[in-house]
Design an enzyme around this catalytic site. Sequence first.
Site, PDB file in Angstrom:
ATOM      1  N   ASP A  45       0.838  -1.202   0.000  1.00 48.26           N
ATOM      2  CA  ASP A  45       0.000   0.000   0.000  1.00 48.26           C
ATOM      3  C   ASP A  45       0.875   1.254   0.000  1.00 48.26           C
ATOM      4  OD1 ASP A  45       0.852  -0.092   2.618  1.00 48.26           O
ATOM      5  OD2 ASP A  45      -1.144   0.085   3.507  1.00 48.26           O
ATOM      6  N   SER A  46       2.204   1.056   0.016  1.00 52.29           N
ATOM      7  CA  SER A  46       3.132   2.164  -0.260  1.00 52.29           C
ATOM      8  C   SER A  46       2.840   2.762  -1.630  1.00 52.29           C
ATOM      9  CB  SER A  46       4.580   1.671  -0.210  1.00 52.29           C
ATOM     10  OG  SER A  46       4.773   0.557  -1.069  1.00 52.29           O
ATOM     11  N   ASP A  84      -0.835  -6.287  -0.158  1.00 48.44           N
ATOM     12  CA  ASP A  84      -1.209  -5.643   1.103  1.00 48.44           C
ATOM     13  C   ASP A  84      -2.716  -5.487   1.246  1.00 48.44           C
ATOM     14  OD1 ASP A  84       0.997  -5.140   2.662  1.00 48.44           O
ATOM     15  OD2 ASP A  84       1.286  -3.077   1.972  1.00 48.44           O
ATOM     16  N   LYS A 112      -0.824  -9.578   3.035  1.00 47.39           N
ATOM     17  CA  LYS A 112      -0.115  -9.032   4.201  1.00 47.39           C
ATOM     18  C   LYS A 112      -1.020  -8.081   4.947  1.00 47.39           C
ATOM     19  CE  LYS A 112       3.530  -6.027   3.780  1.00 47.39           C
ATOM     20  NZ  LYS A 112       3.023  -4.837   4.523  1.00 47.39           N
ATOM     21  N   GLU A 114      -1.194  -5.522   8.746  1.00 46.25           N
ATOM     22  CA  GLU A 114      -0.430  -4.881   9.802  1.00 46.25           C
ATOM     23  C   GLU A 114      -1.038  -5.142  11.177  1.00 46.25           C
ATOM     24  OE1 GLU A 114       0.032  -0.697   9.009  1.00 46.25           O
ATOM     25  OE2 GLU A 114       0.882  -1.045   7.002  1.00 46.25           O
ATOM     26  N   GLU A 181       9.350  -3.755  10.462  1.00 44.10           N
ATOM     27  CA  GLU A 181       9.717  -2.453   9.897  1.00 44.10           C
ATOM     28  C   GLU A 181      10.210  -1.515  10.990  1.00 44.10           C
ATOM     29  OE1 GLU A 181       6.858  -0.785   7.189  1.00 44.10           O
ATOM     30  OE2 GLU A 181       7.860   1.165   7.122  1.00 44.10           O
TER      31      GLU A 181
HETATM   32  O1  KIV Z   1       3.589  -1.092   1.549  1.00 44.58           O
HETATM   33  C1  KIV Z   1       4.774  -1.450   1.574  1.00 44.58           C
HETATM   34  O2  KIV Z   1       5.579  -1.169   0.665  1.00 44.58           O
HETATM   35  C2  KIV Z   1       5.219  -2.252   2.712  1.00 44.58           C
HETATM   36  C3  KIV Z   1       6.685  -2.555   2.822  1.00 44.58           C
HETATM   37  C4  KIV Z   1       7.468  -1.341   3.079  1.00 44.58           C
HETATM   38  C5  KIV Z   1       6.968  -3.629   3.800  1.00 44.58           C
HETATM   39  O3  KIV Z   1       4.418  -2.631   3.516  1.00 44.58           O
HETATM   40 NA    NA Z   2       2.380  -1.721   3.350  1.00 41.87          NA
END
Ligand code: KIV
Ligand code: NA
Length: 265
Positions: A45-46, A84, A112, A114, A181
Amino acid sequence: DKPWTVPGLAAAKREGRKLAMLTCYDAGFARTLDAAGIDLVLVGDSLGMVVQGRDSTLPVTVADIAYHTACVARGLSRALLVSDLPFAADADPARALEASVAFLQAGAGMVKLEGAGHKLEVIRHLVEREIPVCAHLGLTPQSVLRLGGYKVQGRDEAAAARLREDARAVQAAGASMLVLECVPSGVAAAITADLDIPTIGIGAGPGCDGQVLVLHDMLGLDSGHRRPRFVKDFLAEGGSVAAAALAYAEAVREGRFPDAEHAYA
Ligand code: KIV
Ligand code: NA
């Protein structure tokens, strides 16, 4: 080389083979990273920050992640694709299941999410329904409003102990992998030793079972945000995207990245 599988990740940890992971958002880069031997590709989600130009990951939607997952999946033949769950898509088990099914149907091999706490129930719900889960602890960017910024986590003894407990809990809930992280190297190494599942560090020191970086960061692109300490520009030494990905993968495998300069003591 054979395509990565979820059991293959645990085997890599047992055999002491380090895992090289990068984020990726489209098919062109996916093809290049896959050919360079990147083991795991994350549709993070970056993308809200590096692709959409936002100030945080909070506005990213399930549809955004599903779209980029489908794009990236078409470029991969060997790397395992992780997607994510964006902000609030994992707020309850039913919503998380619906989003995860969309990601797996778009080509992801794992999702993934959090945090621990009430997310443990979400992890169990997904894993019981045959959806592999990667957990994510330490600095969790979806917590930015509560945290008040992007800061190193687990610095004092009590916070480190809580992090170790959460790590054991996500493994017990069924997670197949754990991203750590922005945590001190010693804390990440202790968690890595505690667990059977691989840990993937970002700003978590050399003691993890693998590493991940945001693609734009490792290619030296200016994100418009302060560049964190753990970021290294691999394009500068590689000269091409393919060479940068190869240099990153080799540096991770040989334990040369991250060094002390790119970690928190
Ligand atoms: O969203 C993302 O890019 C991430 C990584 C930095 C682990 O969660
Ligand atoms: Na992320």
